[in-house]
Design a protein around this motif. Sequence first.
Motif, PDB file in Angstrom:
ATOM      1  N   PRO A 102      31.589  29.390  -0.560  1.00 60.38           N
ATOM      2  CA  PRO A 102      31.839  30.656  -1.243  1.00 60.38           C
ATOM      3  C   PRO A 102      32.899  31.513  -0.565  1.00 60.38           C
ATOM      4  N   THR A 103      32.936  31.499   0.751  1.00 61.38           N
ATOM      5  CA  THR A 103      33.945  32.280   1.470  1.00 61.38           C
ATOM      6  C   THR A 103      35.354  31.919   1.016  1.00 61.38           C
ATOM      7  N   ALA A 104      35.617  30.627   0.840  1.00 69.12           N
ATOM      8  CA  ALA A 104      36.950  30.193   0.419  1.00 69.12           C
ATOM      9  C   ALA A 104      37.226  30.570  -1.033  1.00 69.12           C
ATOM     10  N   TYR A 105      36.214  30.432  -1.889  1.00 71.36           N
ATOM     11  CA  TYR A 105      36.425  30.851  -3.285  1.00 71.36           C
ATOM     12  C   TYR A 105      36.774  32.345  -3.350  1.00 71.36           C
ATOM     13  N   ARG A 106      36.078  33.136  -2.547  1.00 71.72           N
ATOM     14  CA  ARG A 106      36.351  34.578  -2.533  1.00 71.72           C
ATOM     15  C   ARG A 106      37.766  34.848  -2.043  1.00 71.72           C
TER      16      ARG A 106
ATOM     17  N   PRO B  86      36.924   8.302 -12.967  1.00 72.16           N
ATOM     18  CA  PRO B  86      37.790   7.476 -12.109  1.00 72.16           C
ATOM     19  C   PRO B  86      39.189   8.059 -11.914  1.00 72.16           C
ATOM     20  N   ASP B  87      39.648   8.877 -12.843  1.00 73.14           N
ATOM     21  CA  ASP B  87      40.989   9.450 -12.722  1.00 73.14           C
ATOM     22  C   ASP B  87      41.007  10.783 -11.979  1.00 73.14           C
ATOM     23  N   ASP B  88      39.860  11.231 -11.477  1.00 77.73           N
ATOM     24  CA  ASP B  88      39.807  12.491 -10.740  1.00 77.73           C
ATOM     25  C   ASP B  88      40.482  12.377  -9.385  1.00 77.73           C
ATOM     26  N   LEU B  89      40.977  13.514  -8.912  1.00 74.93           N
ATOM     27  CA  LEU B  89      41.467  13.650  -7.540  1.00 74.93           C
ATOM     28  C   LEU B  89      40.633  14.722  -6.858  1.00 74.93           C
ATOM     29  N   PHE B  90      39.934  14.338  -5.799  1.00 73.65           N
ATOM     30  CA  PHE B  90      39.070  15.238  -5.046  1.00 73.65           C
ATOM     31  C   PHE B  90      39.852  15.895  -3.910  1.00 73.65           C
ATOM     32  N   ALA B  91      39.459  17.112  -3.547  1.00 74.03           N
ATOM     33  CA  ALA B  91      40.018  17.794  -2.375  1.00 74.03           C
ATOM     34  C   ALA B  91      39.038  18.887  -1.970  1.00 74.03           C
ATOM     35  N   GLY B  92      39.265  19.472  -0.793  1.00 75.75           N
ATOM     36  CA  GLY B  92      38.395  20.554  -0.347  1.00 75.75           C
ATOM     37  C   GLY B  92      38.588  20.883   1.110  1.00 75.75           C
ATOM     38  N   SER B  93      37.783  21.818   1.564  1.00 69.98           N
ATOM     39  CA  SER B  93      37.918  22.327   2.930  1.00 69.98           C
ATOM     40  C   SER B  93      36.997  21.683   3.965  1.00 69.98           C
TER      41      SER B  93
ATOM     42  N   LEU C 253      42.210  13.592  -1.677  1.00 72.00           N
ATOM     43  CA  LEU C 253      43.238  14.175  -0.812  1.00 72.00           C
ATOM     44  C   LEU C 253      42.583  14.536   0.509  1.00 72.00           C
ATOM     45  N   LEU C 254      43.004  13.899   1.591  1.00 67.45           N
ATOM     46  CA  LEU C 254      42.414  14.122   2.905  1.00 67.45           C
ATOM     47  C   LEU C 254      43.426  14.851   3.782  1.00 67.45           C
ATOM     48  N   ALA C 255      43.268  16.165   3.824  1.00 67.93           N
ATOM     49  CA  ALA C 255      44.167  17.027   4.594  1.00 67.93           C
ATOM     50  C   ALA C 255      43.336  18.088   5.281  1.00 67.93           C
ATOM     51  N   ASP C 256      43.709  18.444   6.488  1.00 65.54           N
ATOM     52  CA  ASP C 256      42.930  19.403   7.252  1.00 65.54           C
ATOM     53  C   ASP C 256      43.007  20.787   6.610  1.00 65.54           C
ATOM     54  N   TRP C 257      41.943  21.575   6.800  1.00 67.90           N
ATOM     55  CA  TRP C 257      41.864  22.924   6.249  1.00 67.90           C
ATOM     56  C   TRP C 257      42.975  23.793   6.819  1.00 67.90           C
ATOM     57  N   GLY C 258      43.752  24.414   5.945  1.00 65.59           N
ATOM     58  CA  GLY C 258      44.832  25.271   6.393  1.00 65.59           C
ATOM     59  C   GLY C 258      44.767  26.660   5.810  1.00 65.59           C
ATOM     60  N   GLY C 259      43.594  27.047   5.283  1.00 65.24           N
ATOM     61  CA  GLY C 259      43.439  28.364   4.703  1.00 65.24           C
ATOM     62  C   GLY C 259      43.479  28.317   3.192  1.00 65.24           C
ATOM     63  N   PRO C 260      43.094  29.416   2.537  1.00 63.88           N
ATOM     64  CA  PRO C 260      43.001  29.437   1.069  1.00 63.88           C
ATOM     65  C   PRO C 260      44.337  29.201   0.369  1.00 63.88           C
ATOM     66  N   ALA C 261      45.420  29.768   0.890  1.00 63.61           N
ATOM     67  CA  ALA C 261      46.716  29.561   0.241  1.00 63.61           C
ATOM     68  C   ALA C 261      47.129  28.093   0.309  1.00 63.61           C
ATOM     69  N   ARG C 262      46.873  27.457   1.443  1.00 67.80           N
ATOM     70  CA  ARG C 262      47.200  26.028   1.592  1.00 67.80           C
ATOM     71  C   ARG C 262      46.372  25.192   0.615  1.00 67.80           C
ATOM     72  N   LEU C 263      45.092  25.543   0.467  1.00 68.48           N
ATOM     73  CA  LEU C 263      44.247  24.782  -0.442  1.00 68.48           C
ATOM     74  C   LEU C 263      44.734  24.927  -1.880  1.00 68.48           C
ATOM     75  N   LEU C 264      45.101  26.141  -2.265  1.00 70.57           N
ATOM     76  CA  LEU C 264      45.631  26.358  -3.611  1.00 70.57           C
ATOM     77  C   LEU C 264      46.960  25.632  -3.811  1.00 70.57           C
TER      78      LEU C 264
ATOM     79  N   ALA D 244      30.440  31.783   6.633  1.00 70.13           N
ATOM     80  CA  ALA D 244      31.497  31.053   5.924  1.00 70.13           C
ATOM     81  C   ALA D 244      31.107  29.600   5.680  1.00 70.13           C
ATOM     82  N   GLY D 245      29.826  29.390   5.382  1.00 74.75           N
ATOM     83  CA  GLY D 245      29.359  28.059   5.065  1.00 74.75           C
ATOM     84  C   GLY D 245      29.017  27.190   6.253  1.00 74.75           C
ATOM     85  N   CYS D 246      29.141  27.708   7.467  1.00 79.05           N
ATOM     86  CA  CYS D 246      28.857  26.949   8.679  1.00 79.05           C
ATOM     87  C   CYS D 246      27.608  27.492   9.358  1.00 79.05           C
ATOM     88  N   ASN D 247      26.740  26.582   9.803  1.00 79.02           N
ATOM     89  CA  ASN D 247      25.534  26.984  10.520  1.00 79.02           C
ATOM     90  C   ASN D 247      25.867  27.288  11.979  1.00 79.02           C
TER      91      ASN D 247
END
Length: 546
Positions: free
Chosen positions: A295-299, A238-245, A269-280, A444-447
Amino acid sequence: MELNRSAHVDTFSRDHLPAPGQWPDLRFDLPGSPGLHYPDRLNCGAELLDATIGRLGPARPAVRDGAGHVWSYGELKANVDRIAHTLTTDLGVVPGDRVLLRGPTTPWLAACWLAVMKAGAVAVTVLAAQRPGELAAVCAIARVRHALCDTRSADDLIKAAVPHLRITLFGGDAPDDLLRRSAKKPTSYVALDTSADDVALIAFTSGTTGRPKGCLHFHRDVLAIADTFSACVLRPHPDDLFAGSPPLGFTFGLGGLLVFPLRVGASTLLADWGGPARLLSDVQRHRVSVLFTAPTAYRAMLGELGAYDTSSLRRCVSAGEHLPAALWHDWRRATGLRVINGIGATEMLHIFIAAADDAIRPGTTGVPVPGYEARVLGPDGLAVPDGEPGLLAVRGPTGCRYLADQRQAAYVRDGWNLTGDTYVREPDGHFRYVARADDMIVSAGCNVAGPEVEEALLRHPDVLEAAVVGRPDERRGEIVVAHVVLRAGVPRTGETVRRLREFTKKEIVPYKCPREIVFHDGLPRTPTGKLQRFRLRDGALQFPRD
């Protein structure tokens, strides 16, 4: 199977379910199943919001945006209920109506989705980047007559010129803006008494023909993905904070960034994808603990990790494409975290094979999520021995139900869902990905459906022929490569490549556009004129190029 009494006034969705004999074999009592027996009357919006508040109270943080604004569960419910009142009393939405949702990933888009659920309508969430032609096709297939759209994403929806579509904008300054109208409404709304198997959402995917396929999912399906993968594999707190691309228009994002956190009373956290640096940066700033991306974003993030504090992370989930063992090990060395790999499908709603913690075998996808079972089938439709490749087949509490689409018979056979992936089941029970079994490109994870890109290119007057295939790429898994025959006299130059790419970006979502365009005198075909994509894909033939 026999369906419970529907609460829908507009019965289009239920009327266009596949014929009973074409349904997957939905299983709720498989060995090891976490207990998936839901009441006949169920509204997933009320379960995710009202029931969670009933268990844990309204004061807990629920959603936040990239700027740091936070809504509690009580504030989220008040906003959702006001919008639900506006839908039903002002906009004339009746139970069963399809409501298109479009915009960047924000708390308001999530509130709109929850309001549609509580009102008993059917959510059709699309990507903010989709183009007019794509939006028109979705609206035509689902017979959408209502749309809630962020003002920043309105232009292409308006250009789609969907007949009889009522567009209500939100996030602007107009007097009739949805948020202004809803601010005057009551903060309490009694969710519609929907059936557990009333359609809650239509999620669209693209097949190899490029024609979108609408996947019908029920209210109980929304809870089932939370009570299987999330509860049994991810195991959030319950104390987790989720986020992602992933955006909410992808079921990977809908589950990972909205359904899963709300089911356990966590925040997101609901924020639009802004690239790997933004996610970090978001991970560091907001102290994100559960991360969903491809995987593309992790890389891409590996090279940036040193500049950010990611010590708050405790769970990382990867899906959308194959996660190479080398990348898994690199991330483990850099962060100390073991990425939870998984495979899901829009047709199945979310992840059905995965592994966490000590069960992880790097280089494999994992084992069937509790509540699901999987097997690998040969050409005869029978299970092949361990170690031999074949088509992945899966069944469980969710499954494919296409909206009035003859391709249902190809996806569901003998009650099993055939995902279109080639897999090997290892002797220890882990499933190892081999390749896609069709012409779908996973970048990059998209079909990306090659024929859809071809059709866009062929609308350009300088293009005579086009064939689109995937090419392996270390960073993106695959990239989209277009092989093109030009009209006579058109130069094979970089400027022509640029013009074709810019044209294609106006026709389809940019991520589907070719990253490379190769010019040829002609394309390989059979004597009957059928395009031989495999000769382009495997490089067996060389063609003239500039």
